[in-house]
Design a protein around this motif. Structure first.
Motif, PDB file in Angstrom:
ATOM      1  N   ASN A  19       0.825  -1.212   0.000  1.00  0.00           N
ATOM      2  CA  ASN A  19       0.000   0.000   0.000  1.00  0.00           C
ATOM      3  C   ASN A  19       0.858   1.259   0.000  1.00  0.00           C
ATOM      4  O   ASN A  19       0.550   2.221  -0.710  1.00  0.00           O
ATOM      5  N   HIS A  22       2.274   1.701  -3.461  1.00  0.00           N
ATOM      6  CA  HIS A  22       1.222   2.182  -4.369  1.00  0.00           C
ATOM      7  C   HIS A  22       1.009   3.688  -4.187  1.00  0.00           C
ATOM      8  O   HIS A  22       0.938   4.436  -5.178  1.00  0.00           O
ATOM      9  N   GLU A  23       0.904   4.127  -2.938  1.00  0.00           N
ATOM     10  CA  GLU A  23       0.713   5.554  -2.660  1.00  0.00           C
ATOM     11  C   GLU A  23       1.911   6.375  -3.139  1.00  0.00           C
ATOM     12  O   GLU A  23       1.741   7.453  -3.700  1.00  0.00           O
TER      13      GLU A  23
END
Length: 61
Positions: A19, A22-23
């Protein structure tokens, strides 16, 4: 059972890193070195997960 708990924690950590990566990729201002470090940490966790799964399955046979 301790191995199972460790695997669960590693899988959670892998998901968090996924995550974060991805960010970071969504934000153009993210430093390339930061992205490389996130990928490296994610791969290390994945390798540890695979190693534990392999050693755990080997002890069961």
């Amino acid at each position: 059972m301790a191995i199972h708990a460790h695997l669960v924690e590693l899988e959670r950590k892998h998901k968090v890193l996924e995550n974060e990566l991805h960010e970071a990729l969504l934000h153009l201002s993210t430093d390339d070195l930061q992205i490389v470090e996130l990928k490296r940490r994610k791969l290390m966790v994945k390798d540890e997960i695979e190693r534990l799964k392999h050693s755990n399955s080997a002890t069961l046979h």
